[in-house]
Design a protein around this motif. Structure first.
Motif, PDB file in Angstrom:
ATOM      1  N   VAL A  67      74.083  89.014  55.009  1.00  0.00           N
ATOM      2  CA  VAL A  67      73.219  87.570  54.448  1.00  0.00           C
ATOM      3  C   VAL A  67      73.170  87.515  53.064  1.00  0.00           C
ATOM      4  O   VAL A  67      73.253  86.533  52.549  1.00  0.00           O
ATOM      5  N   LYS A  68      73.002  88.634  52.332  1.00  0.00           N
ATOM      6  CA  LYS A  68      72.984  88.415  50.932  1.00  0.00           C
ATOM      7  C   LYS A  68      74.175  88.140  50.373  1.00  0.00           C
ATOM      8  O   LYS A  68      74.248  87.491  49.409  1.00  0.00           O
ATOM      9  N   SER A  72      75.030  84.735  48.122  1.00  0.00           N
ATOM     10  CA  SER A  72      74.673  84.886  46.647  1.00  0.00           C
ATOM     11  C   SER A  72      75.461  83.899  45.948  1.00  0.00           C
ATOM     12  O   SER A  72      75.162  83.721  44.515  1.00  0.00           O
ATOM     13  N   SER A  73      76.308  83.108  46.267  1.00  0.00           N
ATOM     14  CA  SER A  73      77.056  82.329  45.648  1.00  0.00           C
ATOM     15  C   SER A  73      76.542  80.671  46.094  1.00  0.00           C
ATOM     16  O   SER A  73      77.445  79.677  45.911  1.00  0.00           O
TER      17      SER A  73
END
Length: 121
Positions: A67-68, A72-73
């Motif tokens: 998920v991270k 992140s983008s």
């Protein structure tokens, strides 16, 4: 002039997003301590063995790392996030017996956060 000043102060005092209050965007990704607490709560709720709890902790940690990475983008689309969630749930169910699978499904439903209706805004 006084009406303009009074009106502008009321308008700017409102929270962004239409004044619906609450959180905007996705919830924050839990840290390692929070993930352990989530799994411990699940373990208590559906009576996991120590081995199951260890395996499910690894699944949750992997899930939130994915998920991270996905977030992140920028904000990923809903289908990507739904796929990650259902994949994680299926991995968890693979570790559980039939009774625990039913309990896990009920646990997920009971702990689901209400979705805000984006059509209202």
């Amino acid at each position: 002039m006084l009406i303009l000043i009074g009106t502008s102060s009321v308008i700017f005092a409102q929270p962004p997003g239409g004044g619906g209050g609450g959180q905007q965007g996705p919830p924050p990704i839990p840290n390692s301590k929070q993930i352990k607490k989530m799994v411990a709560n699940l373990a208590d709720e559906i009576s996991l063995s120590d081995d199951q709890e260890t395996k499910i902790l690894a699944i949750y940690q992997e899930h939130f790392a994915e998920v991270k990475k996905a977030t992140s983008s920028g904000r990923p689309d809903r289908s990507t996030m739904e796929a990650l969630k259902s994949g994680m749930e299926n991995k968890v169910k693979a570790v559980l017996n039939e009774e625990q699978q039913e309990q896990f499904t009920a646990y997920i439903k009971n702990h689901k956060k209400p979705q805000r209706d984006s059509r209202r805004e």
